[in-house]
Design a protein around this motif. Structure first.
Motif, mmCIF file in Angstrom:
data_model
loop_
_atom_site.group_PDB
_atom_site.id
_atom_site.type_symbol
_atom_site.label_atom_id
_atom_site.label_comp_id
_atom_site.label_asym_id
_atom_site.label_seq_id
_atom_site.Cartn_x
_atom_site.Cartn_y
_atom_site.Cartn_z
ATOM 1 N N ASP A 254 0.818 -1.110 -0.109
ATOM 2 C CA ASP A 254 0.090 -0.036 -0.056
ATOM 3 C C ASP A 254 0.979 1.320 -0.030
ATOM 4 O O ASP A 254 2.236 1.172 0.262
ATOM 5 C CB ASP A 254 -1.042 0.056 1.235
ATOM 6 C CG ASP A 254 -0.236 -0.011 2.438
ATOM 7 O OD1 ASP A 254 0.742 0.491 2.852
ATOM 8 O OD2 ASP A 254 -1.075 -0.710 3.341
ATOM 9 N N LYS A 255 0.276 2.504 -0.024
ATOM 10 C CA LYS A 255 0.700 3.776 -0.314
ATOM 11 C C LYS A 255 1.782 3.930 0.953
ATOM 12 O O LYS A 255 2.981 4.559 0.796
ATOM 13 C CB LYS A 255 -0.030 4.724 -0.408
ATOM 14 C CG LYS A 255 0.510 6.091 -0.834
ATOM 15 C CD LYS A 255 -0.830 7.252 -0.739
ATOM 16 C CE LYS A 255 0.011 8.684 -0.888
ATOM 17 N NZ LYS A 255 -1.000 9.571 -0.831
ATOM 18 N N ASP A 256 1.395 3.705 2.154
ATOM 19 C CA ASP A 256 2.222 4.146 3.376
ATOM 20 C C ASP A 256 3.487 3.186 3.460
ATOM 21 O O ASP A 256 4.424 3.737 3.751
ATOM 22 C CB ASP A 256 1.315 4.023 4.536
ATOM 23 C CG ASP A 256 2.140 4.111 5.704
ATOM 24 O OD1 ASP A 256 2.318 5.182 6.188
ATOM 25 O OD2 ASP A 256 2.635 3.187 6.610
ATOM 26 N N ALA A 257 3.325 2.052 2.948
ATOM 27 C CA ALA A 257 4.662 0.983 2.998
ATOM 28 C C ALA A 257 5.381 1.477 1.908
ATOM 29 O O ALA A 257 6.625 1.474 2.138
ATOM 30 C CB ALA A 257 4.002 -0.522 2.686
ATOM 31 N N PHE A 258 4.939 1.722 0.691
ATOM 32 C CA PHE A 258 5.864 2.218 -0.399
ATOM 33 C C PHE A 258 6.532 3.532 0.081
ATOM 34 O O PHE A 258 7.834 3.410 -0.173
ATOM 35 C CB PHE A 258 5.045 2.345 -1.850
ATOM 36 C CG PHE A 258 5.962 2.639 -2.624
ATOM 37 C CD1 PHE A 258 6.936 1.977 -3.377
ATOM 38 C CD2 PHE A 258 5.785 4.005 -3.301
ATOM 39 C CE1 PHE A 258 7.572 2.386 -4.297
ATOM 40 C CE2 PHE A 258 6.594 4.500 -4.231
ATOM 41 C CZ PHE A 258 7.758 3.527 -4.844
ATOM 42 N N SER A 259 5.942 4.227 0.615
ATOM 43 C CA SER A 259 6.517 5.651 0.898
ATOM 44 C C SER A 259 7.454 5.502 1.908
ATOM 45 O O SER A 259 8.677 6.160 1.961
ATOM 46 C CB SER A 259 5.565 6.688 1.292
ATOM 47 O OG SER A 259 4.333 6.948 0.189
ATOM 48 N N ARG A 260 7.263 4.736 2.940
ATOM 49 C CA ARG A 260 8.419 4.442 3.936
ATOM 50 C C ARG A 260 9.405 3.725 3.394
ATOM 51 O O ARG A 260 10.751 3.999 3.710
ATOM 52 C CB ARG A 260 7.812 3.674 5.003
ATOM 53 C CG ARG A 260 6.780 4.492 6.042
ATOM 54 C CD ARG A 260 6.137 3.470 7.155
ATOM 55 N NE ARG A 260 4.850 4.368 7.837
ATOM 56 C CZ ARG A 260 5.321 5.134 8.938
ATOM 57 N NH1 ARG A 260 6.401 4.909 9.299
ATOM 58 N NH2 ARG A 260 4.274 5.616 9.511
ATOM 59 N N VAL A 261 9.306 2.908 2.537
ATOM 60 C CA VAL A 261 10.314 2.058 1.909
ATOM 61 C C VAL A 261 11.349 2.944 1.227
ATOM 62 O O VAL A 261 12.546 2.959 1.089
ATOM 63 C CB VAL A 261 9.895 0.885 1.158
ATOM 64 C CG1 VAL A 261 10.956 0.268 0.393
ATOM 65 C CG2 VAL A 261 9.413 -0.401 2.033
#
Length: 386
Positions: A254-261
């Motif tokens: 999801d968007k949150d995981a991708f942004s953090r990665v």
């Protein structure tokens, strides 16, 4: 139509832990056990710091399924051991080999090589069953959507990976490093004659898709024990520099995981002062440095492009024009201007497709075109890897 029928046939015959001879009697599927040994102590220490991500109550080092598992091998029916193989590496957030059965079958039949489908750490059958149980996972999906504002692409399919990466983005690197150790161990066992299905000094090439391509690039760059000196590598929908990859998708993360990665690997990972855990546990060794080489186009550019220059006769990359996850411009940045034309081929198909589903089997209208596209891709792969 041919591809769809073959897919259904293989799906019916395929069952983990059950050796099978396919209907025409020419190809068999075997299942081999793997117990992690190489790098195990290092991984256990590192993973003990990775506490459970809400839905999973134990730390990563306690997930036994990740350290002991089985993997399938397609090979021509024979009473003797195989002397050549293709290692097939899959994509991110994969939980089933279904998509890859026709891929492995085609490569096996058209190269005469055994095809090893090897799972990346915490993927496929290397996770507890409840990670993919809808009744258990869906309440956690709802909770995650309530906790994170403006969360997009949050689904049952990607909840486990998204939660784990949001909490500890470094898990992506740890999982990749563990997978590299696993493949190092597997290839070493095969080459030394310690594998039941393979002769000593078996020659091993690689077919890598999506994130499996990044893993294969790291392995060839690091070249542990010189096991990959002569390995040929065919990458499909992969090969991009990490910075250009886009994993924000309903079936990846999801968007949150991708942004953090992305933020973590573009900033924190390259600065040990920001990540004391890395300073304590990581090695500054060839595996780590190979991974760093693939993060950004501007970092270690000369070293990376020099490697591709020397290895370009044994590496081929096939990209798709409408691939939004592993875009061609990211592949161009990875290999460099001087190597691009020699190594990279971009195709487009006359039907709707995506990175995750390059050959949509539910598209009856374009079935003949999909059959042709599959033949085009895997004909090239088989010819290169034979």
């Amino acid at each position: 139509m041919i591809l769809a029928k073959k897919h259904e046939e293989l799906k019916t015959l395929f069952s983990l832990n059950k050796p099978t001879v396919l209907n025409d009697g020419k190809t068999e599927i075997n299942f081999c056990s793997f117990i992690q040994k190489k790098g195990e102590d290092e991984m256990l220490v590192f993973q003990s710091q990775m506490k459970g991500a809400g839905f999973c109550s134990v730390s990563d080092d306690e997930i036994q399924e990740n350290r002991e598992f089985v993997y399938p091998v397609f090979r021509p029916v024979s009473r003797s051991k195989s002397n050549s193989a293709i290692l097939l590496l899959h994509g991110l957030n994969e939980r089933s080999w279904e998509k890859y059965l026709t891929w492995a079958d085609y490569l096996c039949r058209n190269t005469g090589r055994a095809v090893i489908l090897f799972p990346i750490a915490f993927h496929m059958n290397r996770t507890p069953g409840y990670w993919t149980n809808p009744r258990y996972i869906i309440p956690w999906v709802m909770a995650r959507r309530q906790q994170i504002a403006d969360l997009s692409n949050s689904t049952f399919v990607n909840m486990a990976l998204s939660s784990r990466l949001s909490e500890h983005p470094v898990r992506l690197y740890i999982s990749g490093r563990e997978s590299a150790y696993n493949i190092w161990q597997l290839v070493g066992d095969i080459v030394s004659g310690g594998h039941l299905l393979f002769e000593k000094n078996t020659q091993i090439n690689i077919f890598a898709y999506s994130i499996g391509a990044l893993l294969s690039q790291v392995l060839l760059l690091a070249n542990p024990d010189k096991l990959f000196d002569s390995t040929k590598l065919f990458m499909f929908c992969g090969g991009s520099i990490f910075k250009r990859m886009n994993g924000n998708a309903r079936d990846i993360m999801d968007k949150d995981a991708f942004s953090r990665v992305q933020d973590y690997f573009m900033h924190t990972f390259t600065d040990r002062k920001k990540e004391p855990m890395l300073s304590r546990f990581l090695k500054n060794d060839t595996l780590e440095n190979a991974f760093r080489t693939m993060l950004k186009a501007e970092t270690y550019k000369e070293l990376r492009e020099s490697f591709f220059e020397k290895a370009k006769s044994r590496i081929h990359i096939l990209a798709l024009q409408k691939d939004m996850v592993m875009p061609t411009n990211g592949i161009h940045e990875a290999v460099g201007d001087n190597n691009y034309d020699d190594m990279v081929e971009e195709l487009d198909f006359p039907f709707q497709y995506s990175h995750q589903n390059p050959f949509p089997l539910n598209n009856n209208k374009d079935s003949s075109l999909i059959d042709q596209a599959f033949q085009m891709v895997f004909g090239r792969a088989a010819s290169f890897l034979a």
